[in-house]
Design a protein around this motif. Structure first.
Motif, mmCIF file in Angstrom:
data_model
loop_
_atom_site.group_PDB
_atom_site.id
_atom_site.type_symbol
_atom_site.label_atom_id
_atom_site.label_comp_id
_atom_site.label_asym_id
_atom_site.label_seq_id
_atom_site.Cartn_x
_atom_site.Cartn_y
_atom_site.Cartn_z
ATOM 1 N N MET A 12 0.624 -1.331 -0.156
ATOM 2 C CA MET A 12 -0.085 -0.359 -0.047
ATOM 3 C C MET A 12 1.122 1.452 0.219
ATOM 4 O O MET A 12 1.158 2.171 -0.838
ATOM 5 C CB MET A 12 -1.114 0.243 1.360
ATOM 6 N N ILE A 13 1.798 1.413 0.950
ATOM 7 C CA ILE A 13 2.780 2.594 0.861
ATOM 8 C C ILE A 13 3.678 2.819 -0.089
ATOM 9 O O ILE A 13 3.565 3.614 -0.517
ATOM 10 C CB ILE A 13 3.690 2.332 2.386
ATOM 11 N N LYS A 14 3.484 1.603 -0.804
ATOM 12 C CA LYS A 14 4.719 2.040 -1.974
ATOM 13 C C LYS A 14 3.864 1.782 -2.883
ATOM 14 O O LYS A 14 4.626 2.573 -4.122
ATOM 15 C CB LYS A 14 5.224 -0.274 -2.323
ATOM 16 N N GLY A 15 2.294 1.323 -3.171
ATOM 17 C CA GLY A 15 1.904 2.068 -4.006
ATOM 18 C C GLY A 15 1.004 3.572 -4.332
ATOM 19 O O GLY A 15 1.542 4.622 -5.051
ATOM 20 N N VAL A 40 4.528 -3.207 15.133
ATOM 21 C CA VAL A 40 5.954 -2.115 14.737
ATOM 22 C C VAL A 40 6.293 -3.400 13.385
ATOM 23 O O VAL A 40 6.769 -2.734 11.930
ATOM 24 C CB VAL A 40 6.948 -3.050 15.795
ATOM 25 N N ALA A 41 5.906 -4.679 12.945
ATOM 26 C CA ALA A 41 6.329 -5.115 11.670
ATOM 27 C C ALA A 41 5.639 -4.377 10.166
ATOM 28 O O ALA A 41 6.756 -4.011 9.710
ATOM 29 C CB ALA A 41 6.030 -6.801 11.759
ATOM 30 N N ASN A 42 4.317 -3.768 10.624
ATOM 31 C CA ASN A 42 3.697 -2.991 9.666
ATOM 32 C C ASN A 42 4.670 -1.413 9.772
ATOM 33 O O ASN A 42 4.642 -1.155 8.588
ATOM 34 C CB ASN A 42 2.598 -2.156 9.856
ATOM 35 N N SER A 43 4.764 -1.460 11.173
ATOM 36 C CA SER A 43 5.684 -0.225 10.916
ATOM 37 C C SER A 43 6.848 0.107 10.058
ATOM 38 O O SER A 43 7.441 0.844 9.675
ATOM 39 C CB SER A 43 5.877 1.048 12.162
ATOM 40 N N LEU A 44 7.836 -0.873 10.074
ATOM 41 C CA LEU A 44 9.245 -1.397 9.244
ATOM 42 C C LEU A 44 8.537 -1.597 8.052
ATOM 43 O O LEU A 44 10.057 -1.144 7.303
ATOM 44 C CB LEU A 44 9.858 -2.210 10.717
ATOM 45 N N ALA A 45 7.821 -2.623 7.826
ATOM 46 C CA ALA A 45 7.471 -2.717 6.171
ATOM 47 C C ALA A 45 7.099 -1.395 5.761
ATOM 48 O O ALA A 45 7.453 -1.125 4.599
ATOM 49 C CB ALA A 45 6.013 -3.580 6.181
ATOM 50 N N ALA A 46 6.101 -0.482 6.017
ATOM 51 C CA ALA A 46 6.411 1.380 5.810
ATOM 52 C C ALA A 46 7.373 1.330 5.616
ATOM 53 O O ALA A 46 7.720 2.225 4.193
ATOM 54 C CB ALA A 46 5.625 1.961 6.846
ATOM 55 N N VAL A 47 8.168 1.761 6.183
ATOM 56 C CA VAL A 47 9.338 2.186 6.136
ATOM 57 C C VAL A 47 11.236 1.382 5.222
ATOM 58 O O VAL A 47 10.418 2.735 3.733
ATOM 59 C CB VAL A 47 10.800 2.181 7.579
ATOM 60 N N LEU A 48 10.453 0.464 4.992
ATOM 61 C CA LEU A 48 10.758 -0.532 3.613
ATOM 62 C C LEU A 48 11.058 0.304 2.137
ATOM 63 O O LEU A 48 11.300 0.702 1.292
ATOM 64 C CB LEU A 48 10.735 -1.462 3.746
ATOM 65 N N ALA A 49 9.742 0.511 2.658
ATOM 66 C CA ALA A 49 8.600 1.667 0.904
ATOM 67 C C ALA A 49 8.349 2.202 1.069
ATOM 68 O O ALA A 49 8.373 2.753 -0.127
ATOM 69 C CB ALA A 49 6.904 0.372 1.132
#
Length: 204
Positions: A12-15, A40-49
């Motif tokens: 979603m963030i990458k999009g 936390v996992a979702n927040s970190l995934a968003a940082v990656l995106a």
């Protein structure tokens, strides 16, 4: 409501990052809830995106199951800077003190197994863990206690799972030095006591 999985959140963030004109002039901020234990996992995934801001709270306090825990996000980014390629300006040595302060203000104890700030994070009881940590701290400690503001060094908890290396190290800390024969005898007595009580203290 903490419903999304990390991969879904990343996509979603990458999009947004890939498809919104002028997005590079805007901070993408995340605000994750912990209903499924994934804040936390979702927040970190968003940082990656490509997210550039993470809304979080000390000790993860918040509505329902709470929010993303500041201390976990900061130390994940700090410890795995090689993976995320980004970090924060947070003074990590103030994390433990801040967590304790909040806990005392709101009257909510910190779970001993809480990542980063829990009492057991830098404690080791099993013999193989104790031996590994005594030989090389990084074997089981991916960050130092001092990096998050914990004053004492690694805590070797003596109990029935402890090995002779930890027992010897504790005796040396207390100023005792015994030969192997005496040490073997004392270790046998220590094991007998450890069968009767969970933790062995210095007074014992």
């Amino acid at each position: 409501v903490g419903y999304m999985m990390p991969q879904e959140y990343y996509e979603m963030i990458k999009g947004v990052k890939d498809n919104v004109k002028g997005i590079n002039n805007v901070d993408i901020s995340t605000h994750c809830h912990n209903d499924l234990g994934l804040a936390v996992a979702n927040s970190l995934a968003a940082v990656l995106a490509g997210a550039t801001q993470v809304e979080c709270s000390i000790n993860g306090i918040g509505e329902r199951a709470g929010n993303a825990a500041l201390e976990e996000i900061v130390m994940a980014l700090d410890t795995r800077r090689d993976y995320y390629g980004s970090g924060t300006n947070v003074n990590t040595t103030e994390i433990f003190r801040t967590s304790e302060l909040l806990s005392s203000i709101i009257g909510q104890e910190i779970s001993p197994t809480k990542p980063i700030v829990g009492a057991n994070v830098f404690a080791h009881e099993s013999g193989i863990h104790q031996h590994g940590v005594l030989m090389e701290k990084s074997t089981y400690e991916i960050m130092t206690p001092q990096s998050v503001g914990v004053k004492q060094s690694t805590n070797l908890v003596l109990g029935k799972h402890s090995g002779k290396h930890a027992f010897r190290a504790k005796l040396e800390d207390l100023g005792y030095d015994f030969d192997e024969v005496k040490l073997e005898d004392l270790f046998g007595k220590f094991k007998e006591l450890a069968d009767k009580k969970k933790n062995i203290y210095e007074d014992d």
